[in-house]
Design an enzyme around this catalytic site. Structure first.
Site, PDB file in Angstrom:
ATOM      1  N   ASP A   1       0.825  -1.201   0.000  1.00 34.98           N
ATOM      2  CA  ASP A   1       0.000   0.000   0.000  1.00 34.98           C
ATOM      3  C   ASP A   1       0.868   1.264   0.000  1.00 34.98           C
ATOM      4  OD1 ASP A   1      -2.389   1.242  -0.057  1.00 34.98           O
ATOM      5  OD2 ASP A   1      -2.828   1.034   2.064  1.00 34.98           O
TER       6      ASP A   1
ATOM      7  N   ASN B   1     -10.333  -3.166  -6.246  1.00 37.07           N
ATOM      8  CA  ASN B   1      -9.509  -2.295  -7.097  1.00 37.07           C
ATOM      9  C   ASN B   1     -10.100  -2.113  -8.507  1.00 37.07           C
ATOM     10  OD1 ASN B   1      -6.264  -3.341  -5.729  1.00 37.07           O
ATOM     11  ND2 ASN B   1      -7.553  -1.598  -5.188  1.00 37.07           N
TER      12      ASN B   1
HETATM   13  C1  FPP Z   1      -1.665  -0.115  -3.544  1.00 41.05           C
HETATM   14  O1  FPP Z   1      -1.265   1.238  -3.468  1.00 41.05           O
HETATM   15  C2  FPP Z   1      -1.033  -0.811  -4.675  1.00 41.05           C
HETATM   16  C3  FPP Z   1      -1.692  -1.434  -5.683  1.00 41.05           C
HETATM   17  C4  FPP Z   1      -3.160  -1.466  -5.787  1.00 41.05           C
HETATM   18  C5  FPP Z   1      -0.964  -2.066  -6.804  1.00 41.05           C
HETATM   19  C6  FPP Z   1       0.304  -2.806  -6.486  1.00 41.05           C
HETATM   20  C7  FPP Z   1       0.946  -3.209  -7.749  1.00 41.05           C
HETATM   21  C8  FPP Z   1       2.254  -3.151  -8.029  1.00 41.05           C
HETATM   22  C9  FPP Z   1       3.288  -2.725  -7.062  1.00 41.05           C
HETATM   23  C10 FPP Z   1       2.651  -3.495  -9.440  1.00 41.05           C
HETATM   24  C11 FPP Z   1       3.426  -4.717  -9.719  1.00 41.05           C
HETATM   25  C12 FPP Z   1       3.096  -5.923  -8.919  1.00 41.05           C
HETATM   26  C13 FPP Z   1       3.427  -7.196  -9.217  1.00 41.05           C
HETATM   27  C14 FPP Z   1       3.241  -8.218  -8.151  1.00 41.05           C
HETATM   28  C15 FPP Z   1       3.908  -7.691 -10.530  1.00 41.05           C
HETATM   29  P1  FPP Z   1      -2.383   2.375  -3.595  1.00 41.05           P
HETATM   30  O2  FPP Z   1      -2.559   2.692  -5.039  1.00 41.05           O
HETATM   31  O3  FPP Z   1      -3.623   1.918  -2.891  1.00 41.05           O
HETATM   32  O4  FPP Z   1      -1.722   3.569  -2.841  1.00 41.05           O
HETATM   33  P2  FPP Z   1      -2.472   4.705  -1.973  1.00 41.05           P
HETATM   34  O5  FPP Z   1      -3.119   3.995  -0.822  1.00 41.05           O
HETATM   35  O6  FPP Z   1      -1.358   5.605  -1.542  1.00 41.05           O
HETATM   36  O7  FPP Z   1      -3.459   5.369  -2.872  1.00 41.05           O
END
Ligand code: FPP
Length: 229
Positions: A2, A50
């Site tokens: 996150d 998501n």
């Molecule tokens: C959450 O941060 C993250 C995600 C929903 C996506 C995670 C994906 C990756 C790191 C890409 C590659 C992964 C793999 C395993 C190949 P957020 O967007 O919720 O952040 P925020 O809470 O600050 O808005």
């Protein structure tokens, strides 16, 4: 994983910039875990919820997944890691689904750590699916209601071939489980760090594991009982 969006905003960039930088943390954490002998690492990469994000972000994340999975097959092979996936994989775009299956097949004979990607995953979706499957078995006379126990339920979850997690790390300081492995986390140790995912590193991983090693895991017993056992 996150905090990608907040990390990007701090740099004055779009949210997707954070996801791209999150890939470095994925590689470091995966290699770091494999090096120290972790058996199973599950990464919550995309939740059922998501899908409700803006279409451009969802599309960019799916494209990033395709690119990362295909680019990192070599990293998985070099580290003897086998790739697995849990979630509603049929709901992923065809390209993503195919790339994932190819990587799973290519790495299937590796004997080291198992890397499990949770994609289009949520625990409530998983439990609902399990309940429906078990109800069908009862309806068809394959098992009786009395025979339903914790093992039967576990056997109908996406994680049936994996042990329950010992440690769950959540980045970005959020004090929530967010629909992740609700059944499997029953006795998992939780470690929540304020570090945003793109800044998560091997050092942060070691800190979490050192903290975990100091915990006393009682599984509902008393401290004295645990010491005798
Ligand atoms: C959450 O941060 C993250 C995600 C929903 C996506 C995670 C994906 C990756 C790191 C890409 C590659 C992964 C793999 C395993 C190949 P957020 O967007 O919720 O952040 P925020 O809470 O600050 O808005």
């Amino acid at each position: 994983m996150d905090g990608n969006g907040r990390w990007a905003r701090q740099q004055g960039e779009q949210r997707v910039f954070g996801h791209h930088h999150g890939v470095r943390a994925v590689r470091d954490t995966t290699e770091g875990c494999a090096e120290i002998g972790v058996g199973f690492l599950t990464l919550y990469a995309f939740s059922t919820e998501n899908w409700n994000r803006p279409k451009e972000e969802v599309d960019a994340l799916m494209e990033l997944l395709v690119q990362t999975i295909s680019k990192e097959i070599k990293t998985l092979m070099d580290n003897n890691i086998s790739l697995k996936a849990i979630g509603d994989l049929e709901s992923l775009p065809r390209k993503c689904h195919d790339e994932l299956n190819l990587a799973i097949a290519t790495t299937s004979s590796n004997t080291g750590m198992e890397l499990i990607l949770a994609l289009s995953y949520s625990s409530r979706w998983e439990i609902t699916k399990a309940v429906k499957e078990i109800a069908e078995l009862v309806k068809g006379g394959k098992i009786s209601t009395e025979e339903i126990n914790e093992q039967v339920i576990s056997n109908h979850l996406c994680t049936k071939e994996f042990p329950d997690p010992e440690l769950m790390i959540r980045t970005s300081g959020e004090m929530r489980i967010s629909n992740f492995l609700l059944w499997q986390l029953a006795y998992t140790e939780l470690y929540i760090t304020p570090v945003l995912w793109p800044d998560f590193s091997r050092e942060e991983l070691y800190k979490a594991i050192l903290d975990f090693q100091k915990r006393e895991r009682r599984f509902g017993m008393t401290s004295e009982q645990v010491k005798i056992n």
